[in-house]
Design a protein around this motif. Structure first.
Motif, PDB file in Angstrom:
ATOM      1  N   MET A  62       0.824  -1.224   0.000  1.00 32.19           N
ATOM      2  CA  MET A  62       0.000   0.000   0.000  1.00 32.19           C
ATOM      3  C   MET A  62       0.854   1.270   0.000  1.00 32.19           C
ATOM      4  O   MET A  62       0.326   2.371  -0.009  1.00 32.19           O
ATOM      5  CB  MET A  62      -0.928   0.007   1.216  1.00 32.19           C
ATOM      6  N   ASN A  63       2.181   1.105   0.018  1.00 30.49           N
ATOM      7  CA  ASN A  63       3.115   2.235   0.043  1.00 30.49           C
ATOM      8  C   ASN A  63       2.910   3.144   1.242  1.00 30.49           C
ATOM      9  O   ASN A  63       3.029   4.361   1.150  1.00 30.49           O
ATOM     10  CB  ASN A  63       3.055   3.022  -1.275  1.00 30.49           C
ATOM     11  N   THR A  64       2.576   2.547   2.372  1.00 31.39           N
ATOM     12  CA  THR A  64       2.394   3.315   3.602  1.00 31.39           C
ATOM     13  C   THR A  64       3.461   2.974   4.637  1.00 31.39           C
ATOM     14  O   THR A  64       3.457   3.552   5.721  1.00 31.39           O
ATOM     15  CB  THR A  64       1.008   3.042   4.220  1.00 31.39           C
ATOM     16  N   LEU A  65       4.369   2.058   4.301  1.00 24.37           N
ATOM     17  CA  LEU A  65       5.354   1.604   5.270  1.00 24.37           C
ATOM     18  C   LEU A  65       6.765   1.792   4.729  1.00 24.37           C
ATOM     19  O   LEU A  65       7.106   1.286   3.657  1.00 24.37           O
ATOM     20  CB  LEU A  65       5.142   0.120   5.602  1.00 24.37           C
ATOM     21  N   ARG A  66       7.544   2.562   5.443  1.00 18.95           N
ATOM     22  CA  ARG A  66       8.974   2.693   5.215  1.00 18.95           C
ATOM     23  C   ARG A  66       9.615   2.777   6.595  1.00 18.95           C
ATOM     24  O   ARG A  66       8.974   3.201   7.561  1.00 18.95           O
ATOM     25  CB  ARG A  66       9.322   3.953   4.412  1.00 18.95           C
ATOM     26  N   PRO A  67      10.882   2.394   6.722  1.00 18.56           N
ATOM     27  CA  PRO A  67      11.522   2.460   8.038  1.00 18.56           C
ATOM     28  C   PRO A  67      11.591   3.904   8.546  1.00 18.56           C
ATOM     29  O   PRO A  67      11.770   4.833   7.759  1.00 18.56           O
ATOM     30  CB  PRO A  67      12.929   1.927   7.773  1.00 18.56           C
ATOM     31  N   PRO A  68      11.453   4.097   9.864  1.00 19.08           N
ATOM     32  CA  PRO A  68      11.522   5.453  10.418  1.00 19.08           C
ATOM     33  C   PRO A  68      12.953   5.990  10.375  1.00 19.08           C
ATOM     34  O   PRO A  68      13.892   5.313  10.793  1.00 19.08           O
ATOM     35  CB  PRO A  68      11.043   5.266  11.859  1.00 19.08           C
ATOM     36  N   VAL A  69      13.116   7.181   9.854  1.00 16.78           N
ATOM     37  CA  VAL A  69      14.440   7.794   9.751  1.00 16.78           C
ATOM     38  C   VAL A  69      14.690   8.640  10.998  1.00 16.78           C
ATOM     39  O   VAL A  69      13.891   9.527  11.313  1.00 16.78           O
ATOM     40  CB  VAL A  69      14.549   8.668   8.480  1.00 16.78           C
ATOM     41  N   PRO A  70      15.786   8.366  11.705  1.00 14.41           N
ATOM     42  CA  PRO A  70      16.085   9.153  12.906  1.00 14.41           C
ATOM     43  C   PRO A  70      16.260  10.638  12.581  1.00 14.41           C
ATOM     44  O   PRO A  70      16.767  10.996  11.515  1.00 14.41           O
ATOM     45  CB  PRO A  70      17.411   8.563  13.403  1.00 14.41           C
ATOM     46  N   ASP A  71      15.841  11.495  13.502  1.00  9.22           N
ATOM     47  CA  ASP A  71      15.985  12.937  13.306  1.00  9.22           C
ATOM     48  C   ASP A  71      17.436  13.349  13.114  1.00  9.22           C
ATOM     49  O   ASP A  71      17.724  14.343  12.448  1.00  9.22           O
ATOM     50  CB  ASP A  71      15.391  13.703  14.494  1.00  9.22           C
ATOM     51  N   SER A  72      18.356  12.592  13.683  1.00  3.42           N
ATOM     52  CA  SER A  72      19.783  12.926  13.609  1.00  3.42           C
ATOM     53  C   SER A  72      20.420  12.565  12.268  1.00  3.42           C
ATOM     54  O   SER A  72      21.592  12.839  12.042  1.00  3.42           O
ATOM     55  CB  SER A  72      20.540  12.206  14.734  1.00  3.42           C
ATOM     56  N   CYS A  73      19.661  11.975  11.375  1.00  2.00           N
ATOM     57  CA  CYS A  73      20.186  11.529  10.083  1.00  2.00           C
ATOM     58  C   CYS A  73      20.643  12.721   9.241  1.00  2.00           C
ATOM     59  O   CYS A  73      19.947  13.732   9.132  1.00  2.00           O
ATOM     60  CB  CYS A  73      19.102  10.748   9.324  1.00  2.00           C
ATOM     61  N   ASP A  74      21.801  12.570   8.619  1.00  2.00           N
ATOM     62  CA  ASP A  74      22.310  13.576   7.692  1.00  2.00           C
ATOM     63  C   ASP A  74      21.272  13.805   6.581  1.00  2.00           C
ATOM     64  O   ASP A  74      20.749  12.829   6.018  1.00  2.00           O
ATOM     65  CB  ASP A  74      23.627  13.078   7.085  1.00  2.00           C
ATOM     66  N   PRO A  75      20.967  15.053   6.252  1.00  2.00           N
ATOM     67  CA  PRO A  75      19.931  15.328   5.240  1.00  2.00           C
ATOM     68  C   PRO A  75      20.212  14.693   3.867  1.00  2.00           C
ATOM     69  O   PRO A  75      19.284  14.251   3.195  1.00  2.00           O
ATOM     70  CB  PRO A  75      19.912  16.851   5.137  1.00  2.00           C
TER      71      PRO A  75
END
Length: 132
Positions: free
Chosen positions: A78-91
């Motif tokens: 359904m394209n509603t699930l992707r792993p959560p990206v940490p806020d600290s991740c390099d842009p």
């Protein structure tokens, strides 16, 4: 030259039909393989998987570790699930991951583009003063 391996499930890209059913590891599989919108193997399904691997490198975790396979399957299809990206991740890293796992295969970069971006990010990191 950059090479990507899949431990024995490889096919010749753009020339092989998926005729023996879908096989692979669910958390790393592109939505178009799971929802039946394509029967041709392409580089873009591997790019999707590589985006998930980039997330694993970032977090050191297994994608969707706490979810039942049915929830993973439904979320990916359904394209509603992707792993959560940490806020600290390099842009730039975030942008590359998210482009790799884009819903639309044509929006995903090629491995040539990915390699160039990773080299560019590495060079920029190398050029930064120590401690940044």
């Amino acid at each position: 030259m950059m090479q990507v391996g899949d431990l024995g499930l490889s096919k010749v890209k753009c020339q092989t039909l998926i005729s023996s059913g879908v096989s692979g590891m669910l958390p790393w599989m592109a939505p178009e393989l799971l929802n039946g919108t394509t029967i041709l193997v392409s580089e873009k399904v591997d790019v999707y998987s590589f985006g998930i691997v980039l997330w694993e490198i970032l977090t050191g975790e297994e994608p969707y570790a706490g979810l039942h396979y049915g929830a993973i399957l439904g979320g990916i299809v359904m394209n509603t699930l992707r792993p959560p990206v940490p806020d600290s991740c390099d842009p730039e890293w975030r942008s590359l991951m998210e482009q790799c796992w884009a819903t639309e295969p044509l929006q995903r970069p090629s491995f040539t583009q990915i390699a160039a971006r990773l080299r560019s990010m590495a060079a920029a990191k190398k050029a930064q003063p120590y401690g940044n």
